[in-house]
Every structure is written in structure tokens, then in C-alpha cells.
Enzyme design. Structure first.
Site, PDB file in Angstrom:
ATOM      1  CG  LEU A 157      21.797  72.326  10.797  1.00  0.00           C
ATOM      2  CD1 LEU A 157      20.627  72.958  10.840  1.00  0.00           C
ATOM      3  CD2 LEU A 157      22.955  73.191  10.404  1.00  0.00           C
ATOM      4  N   GLY A 158      24.033  69.601  14.436  1.00  0.00           N
ATOM      5  CA  GLY A 158      24.346  69.314  15.921  1.00  0.00           C
ATOM      6  C   GLY A 158      24.037  68.095  16.205  1.00  0.00           C
ATOM      7  CG  ASP A 280      21.015  67.884   2.876  1.00  0.00           C
ATOM      8  OD1 ASP A 280      21.450  67.604   1.789  1.00  0.00           O
ATOM      9  OD2 ASP A 280      21.381  67.815   4.145  1.00  0.00           O
TER      10      ASP A 280
END
Length: 738
Positions: A157-158, A280
Site C-alpha cells: 500500500l505504499g 493476506d
């Protein structure tokens, strides 16, 4: 790029890891060097997570108990803490092959005609903006408190940044931002993450300190950052890629990998107890620092009843139903099992076996550890309802599997109480009077463990105080009670089996199966019923079902061993008996069973070893030693007998503390075997050894047999038996002139 060097893998080494098997090349080999500190922080950085749609979630889980690393059974090497100052990337960038549109998953930012790709721009397919450039640089002060030192890695996510918290003793922290501030789903995920993580507090889950904002230098808009604990160490993926003693990349030791799973499963169970799903899980997202394990990167966490938010997954680890049904407790546990497989053997988990496991015949670690294979198969069943129902249930079975694995490795028992089964109600097949005859099926059914009563059942208290006694009495008490619960029905079925009412038992079990077809307890008692009827095939199928569902339990393996022995399948019986006895010496029936089937396969030394391994603390120690004596002499031809066998049998018998009658009966067995040996070797000079004080001559052995028979006659309370024994003594006495 270069080809992966792993056998059977067709992947390519990119960015330091194979694109197929995910393993790093050997030291000194070709391939790019992995980015520094790629897993020494609280984020997943190696396997790209993709988002899927969601329609529904599944059942929740009860909370799990936390135990020591490896349940205190296995020693896991510590991983040194990594100095965060050495972890900052010198040249932070996202490699082009990992640049994808956050909206449509189309490749973006790729180079062309020898020119590098753009790190910022818009997707040509859907027009969504993308940015892979760090939004923070060294020296930035976020929220007036956190001084940025640089980038650590780029996660799902970054970007991830290392910073110092000037308000709390300059402690190291990690700032995690968004993949792309223009992505609505990513923004929603970050906001949701903030809400979830405010509730999370578990020793095996990374701690969240704060939530802050900082302006984006490109747009001026506020970017959300999560301030997290810095975890210095190595991810399980890095540990999996380490070199073995031979200098080659090798899977983790099975016991160590199971220890990791046992430590992290309670963390997942804790999230489930909060109605949260991790979604995940993979080796990248677990870090070992010194002797502690941490579950990191909570970016994919979502509420269990969330049917709308995008979910994140990683190919090769995610459950196959995610696209259609969304995540669930079962899909979380699926990822743990897939991680265990990836850590412990090499297979194409993103290709041929993307949603399956190799056959045991093709993978030695599965062939050597069938219970581990069964556990993986259940946890990754394509039907989510057939997987483990909770993290705690998986912990219980995995702990049993670990005990079995470790006992197989060093031969030392790893006993443990079962949360599901009682101990054996009695030891079967230990009667030395007819040793080594196989036990009768009905005897086995009456001796096997029974299931532990569910204390939440409304009739649990009644069953604990009023359901003991003879089968007919139990049936009468249960019928008169008027209670109708699952536990009452199970107890009634067991009593009916023990009372010989197979028709009534079958009706009770059919009714239970109609209510819950997946209840393993029904299969357990169907096996009892089949054994009592002497139907080995039906018993094997029933007990096999229980073993598949509960691979960490000893009881199903013991039942299968006895069933195979009754059916004459000695090799299969020996395999199951050996696993049970090697793991836990409390199951003494397994020692006697193992000895019997080894004798049946002409393995005298193995049979004696099994019997002599029964510990002195066991109430069946003497019976096992007597059986060891008899194993050397009973049912053996003169050609099979040796002087060493006779001598050992006599010496062991002399050392045993037996009552007079039992000692004389065993003496008769030993000397009868000695007589057979003497008669077969009359032409040879007698050896120097003596057996129970008798020289190995016909006259001496006959004298010994005569004395034993007359002693037994004196001890007998039956006139007819005394006469029989005196006649026997007269028949074996040596011929004399007087």
C-alpha cells in the site's frame, strides 16, 4: 535477469528473488541483490498483493490461547536485532516490474525503447493517476514529532519510512503511507486500517503508536500515515532463503516452521475474536527479531462482515474462493497452511500447485510426515467448510503434529494430553496368557479412547455423574432422563454398541449425522460399531475420516493400527502403532500392538525392543517384560530358536518380580522352547550357557520342566487341573532306572 537455479523451477531471478518460487539465488550466484532491509520492518514488501472484489464473509472464530514459541517443544534459533540506521535505502525506487495501476491492475510506469518508465503519471487503460515516488525525504518532520531518516521499503500500500520520535526518547518508528493518494480504494483501506488497529493489542502483532497526516509535496493534499513499532530482524521469507549447512538453499526444518505457525496462529485467532480478518498472510508478513515473532503489515485487515471493501491477496497463498465469496476465517487459515508448505519444501506454488499440494510420493517431507500432509490437506481443502473452524482448532492439531515430527526426528517421546479424547480406557492385547495372539475387534472397541464431553452441552453435568456403569444401565438412565442433546445421543450410541445393539446404535448415529454430517464424533463411533461387528473395511473408512480431520490426535492412529492388525494388514498396522508409541508412551496398547505385528513380520529384535521400551513407571511394565520373554520362545520353530534367545529369556524371567504361579507358567514356556532346541541339536555338544539353572541337555531340561509342572500343581485350586499338571510332569520327566 537470470534463470532460477532451483530444481524444476522455470522462473527468473529479478530484484534478488525468483519470480516463480520466490527464493533468492545462492550466495555468489547471479541475480540482482535484494533491497536492503526489505523485511526488517513492519510491512510486507516482497510478494505483490492484489485486490479482489468481495461478496460475503464466513463464520467467525473463538479466541485462541497464546503459547511459547513452538509450544515449548522445539528450540528456534534467535535472529539478531537489526540496527535501523543500517536499513535505510540509498536509492529508493519501485522496480518497473512491480508497477501496476491501483485501479485496473494494468502495468504502468514501464520503460520503452531503452528509456526508463515514469514513476508518476496516468494509466493508459483507465486514466487513474499513479505515483511511485517517495512523498517523504530525509529531514522531513511529520506532525512536528517524527523526523524522517529515509525509505525502508515499498509495500503493498505504499512507501515505508524510518523516523525518530522526538517526543518519546527518540525511539525508532516506522511511517506507512498510501500507494497512491488518488486511489479511492487505497484511501478507504488506510482509513479502515486506522479504525481496526486502534483495537489491536497482542504481543505477536506489531504495535500501532499513532495516526498522523502530512502534506503531499506534489498536490499539497494531506496524506495519512500510520506510525508503527519498528521491528528489526528477518522475515520468514528471508529465513527461508538462507543457506543450509551444505551451502545450498534449503527449506526450513519442519519443526521450526511449525513453531512459527504455532506462534502466529494465536495472533490471527485474536484478530478473529475481534471480528477481524487478516486476509493476506504470507512469509513476508512475519518477522522474527531475536526470539520473538511479529505479525506485520495490517493493511489488508478488514471486518469479518465487510461485504463491500476491496480485499487484498497474494497468488500462491490465497484461498481459491476469494474472488467469489470473499475472505473468511477459513481463508485466513488456508494462507497459514500454504505458508507452512512454502517454508518446508520446494514446489511450484504459484503455477502447477497454485491451489493444490504435491503428492506425498513426489515430496519426501510429506512422505516422511503423513500427519503433517493430512493437516495441510485439511487446512487447504477447496471446500472452506471442511477446513479448520478456528485458529485454536488448528493450533491443537498442529501441536500434535509437531510432537509427532520431533519424536520421529530424535526418537524421544513428546507426550501431551488431548483436548478431544480420553486416555485408553484399558490396554488391549496385553494378556500374556495367549500372547502374541491379535486382540478381538470387540476388545479393541471397548478399550479405545472416547471423546471428551463438550462442557457447553446442557447435559454435560448429568453425563459426568450419571452415565457410568454397565451398558444396559447407561441406556436405561439416558432413556429415563428425557434429555435430548448431542452429547446424550453420542453416549447412548456408545452404550448401544457396547451392549451389542448394533441396530439401535446405527439409528442413533444416523440421526446425529443428519443434524451435522461433518461431526467427527459420529465417524468415531461408526468405527466403534464397525469394529464390534468385525467389519474391518467399514472401521478403516470411519477411523480414516477422523484421522483426516484430526491429524494431530493419537486416538485415530491407534484405532487404525488395531483395525489393520485385525484385518491382517501388518505393515500398515506397524506404521500406525509405531507413530503412536514413538510419540507418547502413555498409549501402552501401541507398544504391545507394535510388538505383535513385528513378530508377525519375523522381526523378533524389533518386537522385543518395543516391549522393553515400556517404562518402569507403567502399570504394564511387568506384563511387557513377560511378553518380551515369551516373544523369544513362544510359537518359534526349533530352527528359529537360538541359545542367545533362550539365555536372554531365562535371565529376564529371573529378574522379574512375579507371583509364584505366573513365574512357573512362563518357566514352562521357556523350558519347552529349550527342549525343542535340544532335540534339534542333539548331535552337537551342549553349550556352556544355562537356562533357568538348567544345562542345555535333554535330561536337565526335562528335570526343570517336571519341577515347574509339579510346582504349578501344588498352587492350583482345581483338582482336575492338578491332575492334568501331574500327568504333564510325569510325561516330561527324564527316564530313570528307579
Amino acid at each position: 535477469m537470470t534463470d532460477c537455479g532451483q530444481p524444476g523451477c522455470g522462473g527468473r531471478i529479478e530484484d534478488g528473488f525468483c519470480t516463480v518460487c520466490g527464493i533468492a539465488p545462492p550466495a555468489g550466484g547471479s541475480g540482482a541483490t535484494p533491497a536492503r532491509a526489505a523485511s526488517s520492518l513492519s510491512v510486507s514488501v516482497s510478494s505483490r498483493s492484489t485486490r479482489t472484489g468481495s461478496t460475503r464473509s464466513s463464520r467467525s472464530s473463538r479466541s485462541s490461547r497464546r503459547g511459547r514459541l513452538g509450544a515449548g517443544l522445539v528450540e528456534v534459533p534467535p535472529v539478531p536485532y537489526r540496527d535501523p540506521a543500517t536499513a535505510v535505502m540509498a536509492n529508493p525506487e519501485v522496480v518497473e516490474r512491480k508497477r501496476y495501476c491501483s485501479s485496473c491492475n494494468e502495468p504502468v510506469g514501464r520503460g520503452k525503447d531503452g528509456q526508463p518508465g515514469r514513476t508518476e503519471g496516468f494509466c493508459r487503460k483507465c486514466g487513474t493517476g499513479f505515483s511511485f515516488s517517495p512523498k517523504l525525504v530525509a529531514g522531513d518532520l511529520v506532525a512536528g514529532q517524527y523526523e524522517v531518516l529515509g525509505c525502508l521499503a515499498h509495500g503493498g500500500l505504499g512507501w515505508i519510512y524510518l523516523a525518530r520520535d522526538h517526543n518519546v526518547n527518540d525511539r525508532w518508528v516506522v511511517l506507512k503511507g498510501l500507494l497512491d493518494t488518488g486511489d479511492d480504494d487505497a484511501m478507504a483501506a488506510a482509513i479502515a486500517e486506522r479504525q481496526f488497529l486502534a483495537q489491536v493489542e497482542h504481543p505477536n502483532i506489531v504495535r500501532i503508536y499513532n495516526f498522523v497526516q502530512h502534506p503531499d509535496p506534489r498536490t499539497g493534499g494531506q496524506v495519512d500515515y500510520i506510525v508503527m513499532e519498528y521491528v528489526g530482524g528477518q522475515s520468514l521469507k528471508e529465513l527461508r532463503a538462507a543457506e543450509g549447512p551444505d551451502g545450498k538453499l534449503a527449506p526450513l526444518p519442519l519443526g521450526q516452521a511449525i513453531a512459527y505457525a504455532l506462534e502466529v496462529l494465536p495472533a490471527l485467532g485474536y484478530l478473529h475474536s475481534l471480528d477481524l480478518l487478516y486476509c493476506d498472510f504470507k512469509p513476508d508478513n512475519v518477522i522474527q527479531s531475536e526470539e520473538q515473532l511479529k505479525l506485520i503489515d495490517l493493511g489488508a485487515v478488514r471486518r469479518i462482515d465487510d461485504e463491500d471493501s476491496a480485499s487484498y491477496k497474494t497468488d500462491g497463498y490465497c484461498a481459491p474462493e476469494l474472488e467469489d465469496d470473499g475472505p473468511s476465517v477459513g481463508s485466513d487459515l488456508y494462507t497459514v497452511a500454504r505458508t507452512l508448505a512454502v517454508l518446508t519444501f520446494n514446489f511450484d506454488y504459484t503455477g502447477v500447485h497454485r491451489a493444490s499440494l504435491p503428492d506425498a510420493a513426489d515430496e519426501p517431507v510429506l512422505a516422511r510426515n503423513p500427519s503433517f500432509h493430512q493437516l495441510l490437506r485439511r487446512a487447504t481443502d477447496r471446500d472452506p467448510n471442511r477446513r479448520f473452524g478456528s485458529a485454536q482448532e488448528m493450533v491443537e492439531q498442529l501441536t500434535g503434529v509437531l510432537r509427532e515430527v520431533l519424536a520421529a526426528e530424535d526418537g524421544q517421546p513428546r507426550p501431551g494430553l488431548s483436548p478431544l479424547f480420553s486416555q485408553e480406557r484399558r490396554v488391549f492385547g496385553a494378556d500374556t496368557g495367549d500372547w502374541p495372539a491379535a486382540p478381538r475387534p470387540g476388545e479393541v472397541a471397548a478399550a479405545l479412547p472416547v471423546h471428551q464431553v463438550d462442557t457447553d452441552d446442557p447435559a454435560a453435568g448429568f453425563l459426568a455423574t450419571s452415565a457410568a456403569g454397565r451398558p444396559a444401565e447407561v441406556i436405561a438412565a439416558l432413556t429415563a432422563s428425557g434429555l435430548s442433546t448431542v452429547e446424550v445421543s453420542l453416549r447412548l450410541a456408545r452404550a448401544q454398541i457396547e451392549n451389542g445393539d448394533q441396530e439401535g446404535a446405527a439409528a442413533s448415529l444416523r440421526a446425529l449425522s443428519a443434524e451435522d454430517p461433518d461431526d467427527w464424533r459420529v465417524s468415531w463411533y461408526l468405527g466403534f460399531d464397525a469394529l464390534a461387528c468385525g467389519d474391518a473395511g467399514r472401521a478403516r473408512a470411519a477411523f480414516g475420516t477422523v484421522y483426516q480431520l484430526l491429524p494431530g490426535e493419537a486416538a485415530p492412529k491407534l484405532a487404525l493400527a488395531a483395525t489393520e492388525e485385525c484385518a491382517g494388514n501388518l505393515a500398515d498396522a506397524a506404521r500406525h502403532y509405531e507413530v503412536v508409541w514413538r510419540t507418547d508412551h502413555a498409549h501402552v496398547s501401541a507398544a504391545f500392538g507394535l510388538a505383535r505385528v513385528r513378530l508377525g513380520r519375523r522381526d523378533l529384535a524389533g518386537a522385543v525392543a518395543a516391549l522393553e521400551s515400556v517404562p518402569a513407571s507403567s502399570s504394564h511394565y511387568v506384563a511387557a517384560r513377560v511378553a518380551a520373554v515369551l516373544a523369544r520362545v513362544r510359537d518359534r520353530t526349533a530352527g528359529e530358536l537360538t541359545v542367545a534367545d533362550l539365555s536372554s529369556a531365562g535371565q529376564q524371567l529371573a529378574e522379574l518380580d512375579l507371583d509364584a504361579a505366573q513365574r512357573e507358567w512362563v518357566t514352562v514356556d521357556v523350558l519347552t522352547a529349550a527342549q525343542s532346541w535340544v532335540q534339534a541339536n542333539q548331535s552337537a555338544p551342549p553349550p556352556q550357557e544355562r537356562v533357568l539353572g538348567c544345562a542345555l541337555t535333554d535330561r536337565a531340561v526335562r528335570r526343570g520342566l517336571e519341577r515347574a509342572c509339579r510346582a504349578l500343581a501344588r498352587l492350583s485350586d482345581s483338582r482336575a487341573e492338578r491332575i492334568r499338571l501331574i500327568d504333564l510332569a510325569n510325561s516330561v520327566r527324564p527316564v530313570t532306572l528307579v
